[in-house]
Design a protein around this motif. Structure first.
Motif, PDB file in Angstrom:
ATOM      1  N   ASN A   1     -22.181 -34.807  40.034  1.00  0.00           N
ATOM      2  CA  ASN A   1     -23.589 -34.861  40.257  1.00  0.00           C
ATOM      3  C   ASN A   1     -23.865 -36.573  39.099  1.00  0.00           C
ATOM      4  O   ASN A   1     -25.198 -36.634  39.325  1.00  0.00           O
ATOM      5  CB  ASN A   1     -24.384 -34.208  39.771  1.00  0.00           C
ATOM      6  CG  ASN A   1     -24.796 -33.163  38.235  1.00  0.00           C
ATOM      7  OD1 ASN A   1     -23.445 -33.730  37.726  1.00  0.00           O
ATOM      8  ND2 ASN A   1     -25.444 -33.197  38.450  1.00  0.00           N
ATOM      9  N   ASN A   2     -22.759 -36.650  38.651  1.00  0.00           N
ATOM     10  CA  ASN A   2     -23.196 -38.034  37.887  1.00  0.00           C
ATOM     11  C   ASN A   2     -21.784 -39.416  38.407  1.00  0.00           C
ATOM     12  O   ASN A   2     -21.346 -38.955  37.567  1.00  0.00           O
ATOM     13  CB  ASN A   2     -23.024 -37.775  36.643  1.00  0.00           C
ATOM     14  CG  ASN A   2     -23.008 -38.719  35.529  1.00  0.00           C
ATOM     15  OD1 ASN A   2     -23.236 -40.062  36.030  1.00  0.00           O
ATOM     16  ND2 ASN A   2     -23.410 -38.199  34.304  1.00  0.00           N
TER      17      ASN A   2
ATOM     18  N   VAL B   1     -10.856 -33.568  37.661  1.00  0.00           N
ATOM     19  CA  VAL B   1     -11.554 -32.392  37.597  1.00  0.00           C
ATOM     20  C   VAL B   1     -12.960 -32.511  38.070  1.00  0.00           C
ATOM     21  O   VAL B   1     -13.732 -33.337  36.331  1.00  0.00           O
ATOM     22  CB  VAL B   1     -10.957 -31.289  35.918  1.00  0.00           C
ATOM     23  CG1 VAL B   1     -12.527 -29.932  36.376  1.00  0.00           C
ATOM     24  CG2 VAL B   1     -10.221 -30.941  36.018  1.00  0.00           C
ATOM     25  N   GLY B   2     -13.254 -31.906  39.311  1.00  0.00           N
ATOM     26  CA  GLY B   2     -15.124 -32.263  39.263  1.00  0.00           C
ATOM     27  C   GLY B   2     -15.666 -30.935  38.771  1.00  0.00           C
ATOM     28  O   GLY B   2     -16.137 -29.956  39.736  1.00  0.00           O
ATOM     29  N   ASN B   3     -16.406 -31.215  37.892  1.00  0.00           N
ATOM     30  CA  ASN B   3     -17.748 -29.960  37.258  1.00  0.00           C
ATOM     31  C   ASN B   3     -18.319 -30.398  37.831  1.00  0.00           C
ATOM     32  O   ASN B   3     -19.535 -30.889  38.255  1.00  0.00           O
ATOM     33  CB  ASN B   3     -17.139 -30.053  35.877  1.00  0.00           C
ATOM     34  CG  ASN B   3     -17.795 -29.067  35.424  1.00  0.00           C
ATOM     35  OD1 ASN B   3     -17.926 -27.712  36.104  1.00  0.00           O
ATOM     36  ND2 ASN B   3     -18.184 -28.466  33.789  1.00  0.00           N
TER      37      ASN B   3
ATOM     38  N   GLY C   1     -13.212 -36.466  29.010  1.00  0.00           N
ATOM     39  CA  GLY C   1     -14.308 -37.169  29.905  1.00  0.00           C
ATOM     40  C   GLY C   1     -14.939 -37.393  29.233  1.00  0.00           C
ATOM     41  O   GLY C   1     -15.487 -37.464  27.852  1.00  0.00           O
ATOM     42  N   GLU C   2     -15.992 -37.618  29.597  1.00  0.00           N
ATOM     43  CA  GLU C   2     -17.664 -38.685  29.602  1.00  0.00           C
ATOM     44  C   GLU C   2     -18.289 -37.383  28.325  1.00  0.00           C
ATOM     45  O   GLU C   2     -17.701 -36.263  28.856  1.00  0.00           O
ATOM     46  CB  GLU C   2     -18.949 -38.885  30.340  1.00  0.00           C
ATOM     47  CG  GLU C   2     -17.833 -40.728  30.830  1.00  0.00           C
ATOM     48  CD  GLU C   2     -17.796 -41.605  29.765  1.00  0.00           C
ATOM     49  OE1 GLU C   2     -18.629 -42.303  29.439  1.00  0.00           O
ATOM     50  OE2 GLU C   2     -16.819 -42.257  29.377  1.00  0.00           O
ATOM     51  N   PRO C   3     -19.309 -37.378  27.512  1.00  0.00           N
ATOM     52  CA  PRO C   3     -20.382 -36.244  26.567  1.00  0.00           C
ATOM     53  C   PRO C   3     -20.555 -36.345  27.556  1.00  0.00           C
ATOM     54  O   PRO C   3     -21.847 -36.599  29.009  1.00  0.00           O
ATOM     55  CB  PRO C   3     -20.892 -36.712  26.051  1.00  0.00           C
ATOM     56  CG  PRO C   3     -19.687 -39.007  25.907  1.00  0.00           C
ATOM     57  CD  PRO C   3     -19.528 -39.239  27.023  1.00  0.00           C
TER      58      PRO C   3
ATOM     59  N   GLU D   1     -17.232 -43.161  37.852  1.00  0.00           N
ATOM     60  CA  GLU D   1     -16.543 -44.203  37.578  1.00  0.00           C
ATOM     61  C   GLU D   1     -15.977 -44.854  36.340  1.00  0.00           C
ATOM     62  O   GLU D   1     -14.671 -45.946  35.812  1.00  0.00           O
ATOM     63  CB  GLU D   1     -18.100 -45.495  37.458  1.00  0.00           C
ATOM     64  CG  GLU D   1     -18.316 -45.456  39.009  1.00  0.00           C
ATOM     65  CD  GLU D   1     -19.655 -46.192  38.458  1.00  0.00           C
ATOM     66  OE1 GLU D   1     -20.341 -46.783  37.442  1.00  0.00           O
ATOM     67  OE2 GLU D   1     -20.467 -46.762  39.697  1.00  0.00           O
ATOM     68  N   LYS D   2     -16.321 -43.757  35.230  1.00  0.00           N
ATOM     69  CA  LYS D   2     -15.137 -44.329  34.011  1.00  0.00           C
ATOM     70  C   LYS D   2     -14.313 -43.734  33.990  1.00  0.00           C
ATOM     71  O   LYS D   2     -13.146 -44.050  33.361  1.00  0.00           O
ATOM     72  CB  LYS D   2     -16.164 -43.147  32.732  1.00  0.00           C
ATOM     73  CG  LYS D   2     -17.313 -43.662  32.471  1.00  0.00           C
ATOM     74  CD  LYS D   2     -17.078 -44.563  30.941  1.00  0.00           C
ATOM     75  CE  LYS D   2     -18.482 -45.298  30.646  1.00  0.00           C
ATOM     76  NZ  LYS D   2     -17.840 -46.380  29.253  1.00  0.00           N
ATOM     77  N   VAL D   3     -13.910 -42.652  35.349  1.00  0.00           N
ATOM     78  CA  VAL D   3     -12.655 -41.727  35.651  1.00  0.00           C
ATOM     79  C   VAL D   3     -11.628 -43.237  35.460  1.00  0.00           C
ATOM     80  O   VAL D   3     -10.370 -43.708  34.895  1.00  0.00           O
ATOM     81  CB  VAL D   3     -12.425 -41.506  37.207  1.00  0.00           C
ATOM     82  CG1 VAL D   3     -11.392 -41.085  36.666  1.00  0.00           C
ATOM     83  CG2 VAL D   3     -12.962 -40.263  36.434  1.00  0.00           C
ATOM     84  N   THR D   4     -11.797 -44.428  36.357  1.00  0.00           N
ATOM     85  CA  THR D   4     -10.959 -45.539  36.784  1.00  0.00           C
ATOM     86  C   THR D   4     -11.270 -46.115  35.475  1.00  0.00           C
ATOM     87  O   THR D   4     -10.207 -47.723  35.700  1.00  0.00           O
ATOM     88  CB  THR D   4     -10.863 -46.198  37.806  1.00  0.00           C
ATOM     89  OG1 THR D   4     -11.996 -46.320  38.267  1.00  0.00           O
ATOM     90  CG2 THR D   4     -10.870 -45.302  39.412  1.00  0.00           C
TER      91      THR D   4
END
Length: 660
Positions: free
Chosen positions: A85-86, A116-118, A11-13, A91-94
């Motif tokens: 909340n981001n 996974v939505g943290n 995932g993103e940083p 969007e980066k997932v897809t």
């Protein structure tokens, strides 16, 4: 079942990948979070599925793209973490992560994904409205979990679902677009239904359902639970229940319902119990369980295996004619991925007048397969579900490995039930006819056999001293310069020559002298086509003289050119010699002229039996009182008299047979 599960978090940083792992391990939110957590291993005894689980973190700051690609290729399941909340991380997932993972995984074995939505503690709304369209577009996404590393919300559930996605994946079972099970899953469950349908009536009755439940889940269903299951099917499917039993359509509907309700582990438990792997193919370990086979030992079916095969035959012999019609045969082998028996089998075993394999022929073919290729037999028993229906550990439990033949020779006895006879002879000597005659086919019947359906084996039962034994005849190709070990490995050798061909006998002598003259394998000479005029064989001595020189039984006359089925006497003699190779049988003929035959006929004559019965009556009834019967002196005299009579009889027998 997999030996372990490897979970990769990407995932993103700053979306909380490392925090999730540390919160799971320490059960509290860490005050200081490193760039990347070290790989951790959760032991099997603390995971719900009892499988060791490796959790791997990814950090863009500490790892290269090459290292990421390697981790993706090693992962069993990948969790794509985003922050609820981001929006950019969502969007980066897809736009980034799913394409990246797709490019670095094999197309034929897609890795399941978990979204996974943290940081759900930071918002009051759910991100599922945004995520659901993404899940619908990408079938490799198993599920989505919203969690919070700070509040420890759904942390354990996240890794449970990840583990479940590997051990019980939805992908091989279900197509979300069609909202139905995939063809391979339907095929596997159909086989399971047919194996479990013990009476082959097309429905699973209460007894069969209970056996199925106990087999797969180690617990029977209560009567009310059973009715509740059938009521659910009745409510949703018109043809799901018939005669208070579950039909195939009802069985498939139930599993579709399990999968749609997220209980696909139930379907996987059933599939794996019946031998299927993650690709819905029968596992090689299931089909080919280990079986140790020492040299010089043979393999046979044991009593339990024969009982199972008998039940399979009875299950499919719907017209109860003790034979399998082509339709019944196809129905029996419908649980196989291919048809195991070709048209040559009908010329290998006994059939009825219509050419259908009889019950005896059916068991004979199984016996043949077990003897010649035990691995194939194990595979076939696996398709039929032997280990499940017979409640055995594996198919190997149905196989008996006989002891070394050398031990049988030393002890001069054998417990084997199958004996192999290799049939040698020149081209046109009558070998094939000799094999077919064993199956009860005369020359007229044999002419109807097509060349492409010809078999080089014939197997049936014979009775030796009241014991049922299998005799396996194998026709050896007439090129004795290139005989393999399989051509020479047998219990008895049969040398066939044509009495009407003066050059036929010479071939038999060459084979005997080159391969069997110095061996301990008993041999028998067959004078085939004895209905034709006998012509002197062009050889140094006559067949009878050759047999005498080499201490073989005299040539046995044989013909299959008969109105009825050919005589089976010769096959009984072959089986007897195979069973008792240590015993040198001085006479194997039925001429009724030699000393042996005359003695045998006299001992078995009705006159002698009548005289013996009358003497017995006179001695015991008229001359023996009740007091004598209780006297030890009387029984001592009787024992001595019987011993003397036996010794004298045996001496006379040896004297009479000495000239032979």
């Amino acid at each position: 079942m997999r030996k372990d599960v490897r979970i990769l978090l990407v995932g993103e940083p700053k979306v909380g990948k490392t925090s999730l792992i540390m919160s799971l391990v320490s059960e509290e939110f860490p005050n200081v979070v490193p760039y990347r957590a070290e790989e951790i291993t959760i032991p099997a005894d603390v995971t719900p599925e009892r499988v060791p689980t490796h959790i791997v973190d990814y950090s863009e700051a500490e790892q290269t793209d090459e290292q990421l690609f390697q981790e993706i290729s090693k992962a069993n399941v990948i969790c794509i973490v985003y922050s609820v909340n981001n929006k950019k991380s969502i969007e980066k997932v897809t736009s980034h992560w799913i394409p990246l993972i797709t490019e670095n995984t094999d197309k034929d074995s897609r890795v399941p994904l978990i979204l996974v939505g943290n940081k759900s503690d930071l918002v009051e709304h759910s991100s599922m409205e945004t995520i659901l369209p993404i899940m619908n577009r990408h079938s490799e996404i198993e599920t989505c979990v919203e969690c919070s590393a700070k509040n420890l919300k759904n942390i354990s559930e996240l890794f449970y679902y990840a583990q479940k996605a590997v051990l019980h994946p939805t992908g091989p079972l279900y197509c979300p677009d069609k909202k139905d099970m995939k063809p391979l899953c339907v095929k596997a469950l159909t086989r399971i239904f047919k194996v479990s349908d013990l009476d082959n009536d097309g429905i699973l009755n209460d007894n069969e359902l209970n056996f199925f439940q106990r087999t797969c889940f180690n617990t029977p269903l209560e009567s009310q639970a059973l009715e509740d299951v059938k009521n659910v099917v009745r409510k949703n499917l018109n043809d799901g229940v018939c005669d208070n039993g579950l039909t195939l359509q009802g069985f498939l509907f139930l599993h579709t319902l399990f999968i749609q309700r997220g209980r696909h582990e139930t379907t996987w438990t059933v599939l794996r119990r019946f031998g299927y792997d993650d690709d819905l193919e029968l596992n090689q370990d299931y089909l080919f369980p280990p079986l140790k086979l020492p040299p010089d030992c043979t393999t046979e079916l044991n009593h339990n295996a024969y009982l199972f095969l008998q039940s399979v035959f009875d299950k499919h012999d719907k017209d109860r004619d003790c034979a399998l019609s082509p339709e019944e045969m196809r129905d029996l082998f419908d649980v196989f991925p291919y048809m195991p028996w070709g048209p040559d089998v009908n010329n290998t075993v006994c059939t009825n007048d219509q050419g259908w394999i009889t019950y005896q022929g059916y068991l004979s073919q199984w016996t043949l397969t077990t003897y010649l290729d035990v691995q194939r037999c194990l595979e076939y028993l696996g398709y039929l579900g032997y280990s499940i229906i017979a409640e055995q550990e594996s198919q190997a439990a149905g196989i008996t490995v006989t002891r070394d033949k050398k031990i049988d020779l030393q002890k001069k006895q054998t417990q084997r039930s199958v004996f192999r006879c290799n049939v040698f002879g020149d081209i046109g000597s009558g070998k094939s006819s000799f094999l077919q005659a064993f199956l009860g086919r005369n020359l007229m019947c044999q002419k109807t056999i097509r060349e492409e359906h010809r078999s080089y084996y014939a197997i049936s039962t014979t009775y030796v001293y009241g014991q049922e034994k299998y005799l396996l005849l194998h026709e050896v190709f007439p090129d004795f310069d290139y005989l393999s070990d399989a051509d020479l490995a047998c219990d008895i050798v049969c040398l066939v020559y044509d009495v009407s061909n003066p050059y036929s006998f010479e071939y038999c002598t060459k084979v005997f002298k080159q391969y069997f003259m110095d061996s301990k394998i008993p041999c028998m000479m067959i004078a085939a086509k004895s209905d034709l005029p006998e012509i002197k064989q062009i050889y140094g001595c006559s067949p009878l003289e050759f047999c005498r020189r080499h201490k073989m039984p005299p040539p046995q006359s044989f013909t299959c050119n008969t109105a009825a089925a050919p005589s089976r006497d010769i096959y009984t003699k072959l089986t007897t010699m195979a069973m008792h190779p240590h015993a040198r049988l001085r006479c194997m003929c039925t001429c009724n002229r030699c000393t042996f035959c005359l003695c045998q006929n006299f001992l078995n004559s009705e006159l002698l039996q009548t005289v013996r019965a009358k003497l017995y009556a006179v001695v015991l009834i008229r001359h023996v009182s009740q007091a004598d019967l209780k006297s030890s002196t009387f029984w001592l005299k009787a024992s001595v008299g019987a011993t003397v009579f036996a010794v004298l009889g045996f001496a006379m027998y040896r004297v009479l047979l000495k000239p032979r």
